[in-house]
Structure formats: C-alpha cells, structure tokens
Design an enzyme around this catalytic site. Sequence first.
Site, short mmCIF file in Angstrom:
data_model
loop_
_atom_site.label_atom_id
_atom_site.label_comp_id
_atom_site.label_asym_id
_atom_site.label_seq_id
_atom_site.Cartn_x
_atom_site.Cartn_y
_atom_site.Cartn_z
N CYS A 79 0.80 -1.22 0.00
CA CYS A 79 0.00 0.00 0.00
C CYS A 79 0.84 1.28 0.00
CB CYS A 79 -0.95 -0.01 1.19
SG CYS A 79 -1.99 -1.48 1.22
N HIS A 88 -2.85 7.71 6.35
CA HIS A 88 -3.07 6.41 5.71
C HIS A 88 -4.47 5.93 6.07
CE1 HIS A 88 -1.97 2.80 3.66
NE2 HIS A 88 -2.08 2.03 4.73
#
Length: 425
Positions: A171, A311
């Site tokens: 990610c 995030h």
Amino acid sequence: MSPKSKKRNRRVVVTGMGPITPIGIGVDEFWKGLLEGKSGVDFIKQFDVSKYDTRIAAEVKNFVPTDFVDKKTVQRMDLFTQFAVAASELAVRDAQLDFEKLNRENIGVVFGSGIGGMWTYHRQMQTVFETGGPDRISPFFVPMIISDIAAGYISMRFGVKGPNYATTSACATSAHAIADGMMLIERGDADMMFVGGSEAAICPMGIGGFTSMKAMSTRNDDPKHASRPFDKERDGFVIGEGGSVLVLEEARHALNRGAKIYAELSGIGATGDAYHITQPAPNGEGAVRSMKKCIADAELSLTDIDYINAHGTSTPFNDKSETAAIKSAFGEHAYKLHVSSTKSMTGHLLGAAGAMEAIATVLAVKNDKLPPTINYEFPDPDCDLNYVPNIPIVKTVNAAISNAFGFGGHNASLLFEKFQENSIH
C-alpha cells in the site's frame, strides 16, 4: 515557516494530475467528491459475491477505457493498466504538455501496482480449468499481469524515454513511486516524471484473500458507512480500485514553459518497520521516523505542518498506530494539526492509494481546504486527534504530509508545500 539553511539546486513541483477514482474521474470531479463527502462504496457489481463475507467495495464508476485507448489494445490490457494509461492521459491534458516542444529523453515514468493483473490471472486460470489444458492461455497473459507493464505502456503512449520502471511495496507502492520520481529529477536524470500507481483487485481472489485475513469490513447492510477511519466502530478497510498519475517537474523547467504549478514536493521520508508482515510496528515507530524524515528533508519544523492526509485505513490496528505515531512525532503540535482520511470516501486503493491521496493533499495545499473524514460518529479514546469529521474545513495550508504504509513494514511520507516562485534563484 522556519527559514531554510539551503535549497536544492533542482526543486520539484507538481504541474499535472490525473485521478481515476471511485468518487470521480479527473481533478475537478475528484475534488468535488471529496469536498462533498461523497462515498464511493457500494455493493460489488463485477462478480457474484453472495458467498463472500464481504460484499462491498469502492468500484470506479463510468469508466470507459475506449475513451482513452483503442478497443484492440484494451483487450490486451488488464484493468489496472487501463486505469494507468487513462490516468496518464488525464495528467498530460491537465499539465498541457506539448511533447513536440519537450525533450522526451528527459521525461521518465515510475509507476507501480501493489498486485498487478489479478483479473487477468483469474480469467486465464478459469480458461485452463475449463479446457483441461494450457494450450488456450493467451500469449498476452504474462505482459498483462506483470506490474511494470503499466509504466511501459505510459512511456510508449507518449514516447518518453527517460528512467522507466515500477515500484511495488504493497500500500506504499505509489507513494514510493512519487518519492523516486522526485529523486530522479533532483539528481538530474530527468526534467519531468510521470509518477503514480493503479490497482484493480476487486476480483474473486482479491476479495477472498483479504476476507480470509479478516482485514475488510463486513458492514454489508450499510456500504456507505462501512469505511470509517478512526471511528470506534470501525471493523476493517473497504477495498477500492483506480489509478492516479502526477506530473512532477523541475521547477525552472516548469516556469520556462509557463506551466501552472499546483504545489512543491519538498520532502520525502521512507522507512521500514522490520517487525511484522501485516501489523504496524508498536506505536507506529516506523511511521514516526518516516514523517520526521520528510519534514527534515524539506528543512521545515514540526510546527510548520498544517495538515496530514493519513493512511487511515479504518482497521483497528492501523488507525490506533498511526494516531500514536503522529502524537509521538509531533508532540503537543499533534493536537493543533488537522488529520483526515480520504479512504473514508474512496475506500483503500492498495498500491494506488498513495498517489490518489497525494493528489488530495496537493489540492488541499493549493485550495486551502481540507477534505473530511466521513462516517466519523463515535470517538475512540485511542484516536483522539482532530480528524476533520464529516465536513470539509477552510484553512490555510502551507505544508501538508501524505502518509502511506504497506504490508511488510513499508512506510512512505510525502511533504507538499505552497510553491513560492520568488524563491527560485
């Protein structure tokens, strides 16, 4: 802001952006969706999910690949590559690039995918099982699944011959691509870079794999409220898909061609947790170092940072850990920061998340508006910062950080500032 003791000889600015996202295609539609608090999450339509524990995702809507690529070529591309090429075309238009006036050998591509061509792999495996043999496998199978092919297609589309490769760090993939693009420009290997990432993992194995990990939300009765970063009742992330490209450019090069400049990319930080394959390090230790490194790289102080695009995955581990990391890194200033997670609207685009969220961060800096964290209803004592709950905020944003963290302990932080033309010597 703190005075800077030195400035890089080659500074890096953002001059074009192309987002393909679950809440909008193109800069204007994406930004409008963010400020409206639009949720891109709904029931999965790409395949039958009746046997899955998770039946929701943030799919891209109204995407027509043949608007960007001819039909024959589309058939030889996995969906993640279609997103990539379309996003690059949008970014080129946004940056108003005339390649006949540019040195294509000084323009490169760093573009990644966390997983690559999962849909292609799935369909080709179906072909093998249904026919009982490998003779029906497409000769385009390997070029369609490899994660670097998107970077290759982007370079071929525009004839750019500078540095060209892919990043893969789960990610954090596309945030690392942006960081690499910055470094290549700084060291003089390129004057302009196409950077970003794409992902198309809303497929049987993608949903099945993450469901097996118990990582995704199972709020199937209420898709629009399933992605709820930092909220006490969060129960996992919601997977998304799409692709985003940023055009990074050496500042003088951009000024010389009369480019519009969104913001300056002035700091990058990258660290490793060396801790666990999926869980973040205790108290976000790796994230702390990543954020501090990008601030030091930009020659700013902790108190210069106005906003963090977190995030913020909506998982119990990440949100608690990232909050602890921000508090550890910023001390008392953490409570003066505004922090939001746009994943509350877009879902989690895995390897494409960092680039899409970098675009959101750039637009916050450019427009002095902070996108909200929607679905924030129940405060979590472990997550006690200002998460810009539910509605956007108008606020001067001189400097902002975008965080991206990946399975395997990969951390990347990007720092964007308002661009000051008079500081170019």
